[in-house]
Enzyme design. Structure first.
Site, PDB file in Angstrom:
ATOM      1  N   GLU A  59       0.814  -1.214   0.000  1.00 37.32           N
ATOM      2  CA  GLU A  59       0.000   0.000   0.000  1.00 37.32           C
ATOM      3  C   GLU A  59       0.849   1.267   0.000  1.00 37.32           C
ATOM      4  O   GLU A  59       0.521   2.249  -0.678  1.00 37.32           O
ATOM      5  CB  GLU A  59      -0.929   0.011   1.214  1.00 37.32           C
ATOM      6  CG  GLU A  59      -2.003  -1.066   1.200  1.00 37.32           C
ATOM      7  CD  GLU A  59      -1.578  -2.342   1.897  1.00 37.32           C
ATOM      8  OE1 GLU A  59      -2.453  -3.128   2.292  1.00 37.32           O
ATOM      9  OE2 GLU A  59      -0.337  -2.557   2.048  1.00 37.32           O
ATOM     10  N   GLY A  62      21.829  -2.920 -18.657  1.00 47.04           N
ATOM     11  CA  GLY A  62      21.119  -4.152 -19.004  1.00 47.04           C
ATOM     12  C   GLY A  62      19.645  -3.966 -19.233  1.00 47.04           C
ATOM     13  O   GLY A  62      19.154  -4.111 -20.351  1.00 47.04           O
ATOM     14  N   TRP A 122      20.734 -11.750  -2.842  1.00 48.33           N
ATOM     15  CA  TRP A 122      19.364 -11.245  -2.980  1.00 48.33           C
ATOM     16  C   TRP A 122      18.334 -12.366  -2.907  1.00 48.33           C
ATOM     17  O   TRP A 122      17.198 -12.196  -3.330  1.00 48.33           O
ATOM     18  CB  TRP A 122      19.242 -10.437  -4.261  1.00 48.33           C
ATOM     19  CG  TRP A 122      20.021  -9.157  -4.177  1.00 48.33           C
ATOM     20  CD1 TRP A 122      20.692  -8.676  -3.097  1.00 48.33           C
ATOM     21  CD2 TRP A 122      20.224  -8.208  -5.211  1.00 48.33           C
ATOM     22  NE1 TRP A 122      21.297  -7.482  -3.379  1.00 48.33           N
ATOM     23  CE2 TRP A 122      21.028  -7.162  -4.678  1.00 48.33           C
ATOM     24  CE3 TRP A 122      19.806  -8.118  -6.538  1.00 48.33           C
ATOM     25  CZ2 TRP A 122      21.417  -6.060  -5.434  1.00 48.33           C
ATOM     26  CZ3 TRP A 122      20.186  -7.022  -7.282  1.00 48.33           C
ATOM     27  CH2 TRP A 122      20.987  -5.999  -6.744  1.00 48.33           C
ATOM     28  N   GLU A 144      15.831  -6.952 -21.352  1.00 48.79           N
ATOM     29  CA  GLU A 144      15.347  -7.834 -20.285  1.00 48.79           C
ATOM     30  C   GLU A 144      13.835  -7.771 -20.087  1.00 48.79           C
ATOM     31  O   GLU A 144      13.330  -7.894 -18.968  1.00 48.79           O
ATOM     32  CB  GLU A 144      16.082  -7.544 -18.971  1.00 48.79           C
ATOM     33  CG  GLU A 144      17.583  -7.685 -19.092  1.00 48.79           C
ATOM     34  CD  GLU A 144      18.336  -7.386 -17.805  1.00 48.79           C
ATOM     35  OE1 GLU A 144      17.693  -7.372 -16.733  1.00 48.79           O
ATOM     36  OE2 GLU A 144      19.557  -7.184 -17.873  1.00 48.79           O
ATOM     37  N   ASP A 171      26.515  -9.619 -13.771  1.00 45.33           N
ATOM     38  CA  ASP A 171      26.252  -8.561 -12.784  1.00 45.33           C
ATOM     39  C   ASP A 171      26.585  -9.032 -11.377  1.00 45.33           C
ATOM     40  O   ASP A 171      26.132 -10.097 -10.950  1.00 45.33           O
ATOM     41  CB  ASP A 171      24.770  -8.174 -12.812  1.00 45.33           C
ATOM     42  CG  ASP A 171      24.446  -7.152 -13.878  1.00 45.33           C
ATOM     43  OD1 ASP A 171      25.384  -6.557 -14.416  1.00 45.33           O
ATOM     44  OD2 ASP A 171      23.254  -6.964 -14.173  1.00 45.33           O
ATOM     45  N   HIS A 229      18.507   6.091 -10.131  1.00 45.87           N
ATOM     46  CA  HIS A 229      17.619   5.948  -8.983  1.00 45.87           C
ATOM     47  C   HIS A 229      16.866   7.245  -8.681  1.00 45.87           C
ATOM     48  O   HIS A 229      16.126   7.313  -7.707  1.00 45.87           O
ATOM     49  CB  HIS A 229      18.403   5.479  -7.761  1.00 45.87           C
ATOM     50  CG  HIS A 229      18.812   4.043  -7.857  1.00 45.87           C
ATOM     51  ND1 HIS A 229      19.859   3.633  -8.653  1.00 45.87           N
ATOM     52  CD2 HIS A 229      18.290   2.922  -7.298  1.00 45.87           C
ATOM     53  CE1 HIS A 229      19.985   2.324  -8.557  1.00 45.87           C
ATOM     54  NE2 HIS A 229      19.043   1.870  -7.741  1.00 45.87           N
ATOM     55  N   ASN A 262      20.134  -6.033   2.004  1.00 45.31           N
ATOM     56  CA  ASN A 262      19.805  -5.462   0.704  1.00 45.31           C
ATOM     57  C   ASN A 262      18.894  -4.247   0.839  1.00 45.31           C
ATOM     58  O   ASN A 262      18.290  -3.806  -0.128  1.00 45.31           O
ATOM     59  CB  ASN A 262      19.150  -6.509  -0.209  1.00 45.31           C
ATOM     60  CG  ASN A 262      18.977  -5.989  -1.622  1.00 45.31           C
ATOM     61  OD1 ASN A 262      19.800  -5.246  -2.130  1.00 45.31           O
ATOM     62  ND2 ASN A 262      17.873  -6.355  -2.249  1.00 45.31           N
TER      63      ASN A 262
END
EC number: 2.1.1.14
Length: 751
Positions: free
Chosen positions: A21, A430, A559, A482, A597, A691, A116
């Site tokens: 949410e 990528g 990850w 990708e 990567d 970002h 992460n």
């Protein structure tokens, strides 16, 4: 009368929402679909729903529920609250700091300890103003009280806040401590009896040495704890063992102290519970972080109860080792987990049940302990998680260092002859934006509303569009974009044996960015090629080289939720061998450039320096295994991002990639100061921060390329974004990439 500290609690809870949410509200506000008041109302409703959920799960005591509230990031939230970063309560200023605007760059972002999760790095200066905004945190407490909840407000501690800032400006310590005192006084005046303050810097080897950090800890908390106009302080030390600082913590004697006693922590520091028992005086209420807040395996409650008993205390509260922000909400939301595997798992809600079972003990929590016993037994006896062929293949690997041949200089000549690239070659990392159409096609295919062939045609159309766009913009080495990948790790996990994936196991990475980490449940192998079809199709559309795109073994492992029954190095080798098979198949299909990567290489770095060499040895070895048999003329790229890489630059060089692209835009090429003659690879420091939604100008990128040339010669320098473009939209990506190519051309023209 002061409320006693609750017997059962947690250090934090996922704040993104069981159905994401907060993510949707954030992105709606940023896109202008809702106004600020609607956003705040939605976020408030989510917070109250979370408190209701936690109460229903059994956290019914006053102050058992932590209000670890943040719209974007807990470090930024604390920095704004205590005023080391200006902004007060202005919502748009907060998001400008996090995401940037057309005219200003955002704060740097890097990994939160060895997780992460990404935090925003406060930027400090000696003598700067520190003006607290306590109304931010008081408002959270009061809204919870109005809804019938007595919650525990949360702050990152002053020592950790300064240690993680840039620079770690310790000259501000007194001013910062006074600011925390103002916030504490405001909480006290608002009727708050307990405040939670996290000092995880005490468990890590950071740029500030342990002995200095312990001194700052003593100075800061002696002053704060001496104040009478404050709530009781619950001081927490998540993510590992507080080694040198443990005695200082004992002497400071906060009202309550949390210690991380997770299995992961005790594997690294087996004697920690005994030292805790000896160092922490009886007048300090001890809170044992026994339930692992970072992994998803059901706790061995009997083993955890033994650790609890070893603390030799009449009264010990039980909590999680860290905030539960690192795990999904609940196993109950998963409908497709293998029947055998589901009982082995414990997400945030289930971990709260484990905390309560330890508080109750085996005589009262009979069913919980019996369920734990079954999970431990059936997992240890499972025949499906072990693959003898994989074990034998790993066993035949050479011991010690593995290294591709010939040496880089000879490979570089072969690659330059093969590829014929221009000076300051341009490429992307990528992924390209995942359009609404592609996401819908993926969802429709999963739901059976789109046939396999229809889905393949949709992917081909998108790949063709991406290739044509890159050629038109003028990039030199292309990518297929990708479009077929839901996530750079989950995509591979779904195609490799030894993993399971979730449907709703979302975890916050930063801001509104969420991922669904897969779970490594057993030995890993590759049944069939995973990327060859799409890379080959893309290459057929262009005469320019198209990169084959693989996620590296360390990143796939980092990850994912990792096995705790084998060393990480074993899983890394298994994944590496599966990817090595993919490299071979890509080469046979005519792919001349292959990117492996490893953005998470720094992320798994142990928090203590003594443990780092062993990790770097196996991590570098795993990467090298992937490319070990690649032909000399095959150019191997790697990519690393959003971590402080200076301290492991030798390991980055040791990967022996031919081209290394790395995040550098937000730090304005600062990383390149660590590059020396030992770093022989070509390098692509990012000149476009993806970002942030802002479009960097050509002039900005020219400045960054020029700065990079101060440390890297032109014949070794590439020009590229910081990271993949999946999370951005084409309206930002197209002009940014055009500016990138134009900037490269201007710099080349000026040489």
């Amino acid at each position: 009368m002061t409320t006693s500290f609750p017997a059962a609690t947690i250090e934090g809870y996922p704040r993104i929402g069981a159905n994401r949410e907060l993510k949707r509200a954030l992105e709606s506000y940023w896109a202008g679909r809702i106004d600020a008041e609607t956003f705040r109302t939605t976020a408030r409703a989510l917070r109250i729903d979370t408190y209701n959920r936690l109460r229903d799960l059994g956290l019914t005591e006053d102050y058992a529920i932590p209000a670890d509230v943040a719209y974007y990031d807990q470090v930024l939230e604390t920095a704004l609250t205590v005023g080391v970063v200006p902004g007060g309560t202005d919502l748009d200023e907060e998001f400008a700091l996090a995401r940037g605007t057309d005219t200003r760059v955002p704060l740097e972002m890097t990994k939160w300890f060895d997780t992460n999760y990404h935090y925003l790095v406060p930027e400090l200066a000696a003598g700067q103003d520190v003006t607290p905004a306590p109304e931010r945190i008081v408002r959270i407490v009061e809204e919870a009280r109005d809804a019938g909840h007595t919650v525990r407000p949360f702050l990152v501690g002053p020592v950790t806040l300064l240690a993680l800032s840039k620079p770690a400006e310790w000259s501000l310590l007194n001013a910062v401590v006074e600011s925390y005192a103002v916030v504490f006084r405001a909480l006290k005046e608002a009727g708050v009896e307990w405040v939670q303050v996290a000092e995880p810097a005490l468990v890590a080897d950071l740029s500030t040495p342990d002995s200095e950090l312990a001194g700052y800890l003593r100075e800061a908390w002696t002053a704060l704890l001496a104040r009478e106009d404050r709530p009781n302080v619950y001081l927490t030390t998540p993510y590992g063992s507080a080694r040198e600082a443990l005695d200082v913590l004992g002497s400071l004697a906060p009202e309550a102290l949390h210690v991380d006693l997770a299995p992961w922590t005790l594997d690294a520091d087996p004697g920690y519970p005994a030292r805790v028992a000896a160092a922490i005086p009886s007048e300090v209420h001890l809170v044992a972080g026994l339930i692992d807040g970072r992994n998803v395996w059901a706790a061995n409650l009997r083993e955890r109860a033994e650790v609890l008993a070893s603390l030799s205390r009449d009264s010990v509260s039980v909590s999680t080792s860290t905030s539960l922000q690192h795990v999904p909400h609940t196993v109950n939301a998963e409908r497709s987990l293998p029947v055998e595997v589901a009982p082995w798992l414990s997400f945030a809600d289930e971990k709260i049940g484990e905390v309560q079972a330890l508080v109750a003990g085996p005589e009262k929590a009979v069913e919980a302990f019996a369920q734990s016993d079954r999970a431990v037994r059936t997992r240890s006896e499972s025949t499906t998680i072990h693959n003898e062929a994989v074990a034998q293949r790993v066993a035949t690997l050479p011991e010690g260092e593995v290294k591709r041949s010939p040496e880089f200089a000879e490979r570089q000549k072969a690659q330059h002859a093969e590829l014929g690239l221009p000076k300051l070659a341009t490429t992307t990392i990528g992924s390209f934006p995942q359009t609404t159409e592609i996401r819908k096609a993926r969802a429709d295919h999963k739901a059976g509303e789109l046939s396999d062939e229809q889905y393949r045609e949709a992917l081909k159309t998108e790949i063709k569009n991406v290739i044509e766009l890159q050629e038109e913009i003028g990039l030199d080495v292309l990518v297929h974009g990708e479009a077929e990948r839901n996530d750079m790790v989950q995509y591979f996990a779904e195609l490799l044996e030894g993993f399971v994936v979730t449907e709703n196991g979302w975890v916050q990475s930063y801001g509104s960015r969420c991922t669904r980490p897969p779970i490594v449940v057993g030995d890993v192998s590759r049944p069939a090629a995973m990327t060859v079809e799409w890379s080959s199709y893309a290459q057929s559309l262009s005469d320019k080289p198209v990169k084959g795109m693989l996620t590296g073994p360390v990143t796939i492992l980092a990850w994912s939720f990792k096995r705790d029954d084998v060393p990480l190095s074993v899983s890394a080798d298994q994944i590496a061998l599966a990817l090595a098979d993919e490299v071979r198949d890509l080469e046979e299909a005519g792919i001349k450039v292959i990117q492996i990567d490893e953005p998470a290489l720094r992320e798994l770095l142990p928090l203590r320096a003594d443990d780092r060499p062993a990790y770097l040895d196996w991590a570098v070895r795993a990467f090298r295994l992937v490319a070990l048999e690649a032909q000399p003329a095959t150019q191997i790229h790697t990519h690393l991002c959003y971590s402080e890489f200076g301290q492991i630059i030798d390991a980055v060089a040791g990967l022996d990639a031919d081209v290394t692209s790395i995040e550098a835009a937000r730090s304005k090429m600062e990383l390149l100061e660590d590059i020396d003659e030992t770093f022989h690879a070509e390098i692509g420091p990012g000149v476009y921060d993806i970002h942030s939604p802002r479009v960097p100008s050509k002039e900005e990128m020219v400045e960054l390329i020029t700065a990079a040339l101060d440390n890297v010669p032109a014949e070794r320098l590439w020009v590229n974004p910081d990271c993949g473009l999946k999370t951005r939209g084409y309206k930002e990506v197209e002009p940014s990439l055009r500016n990138l190519v134009a900037a490269r051309n201007e710099v080349v023209g000026a040489q």
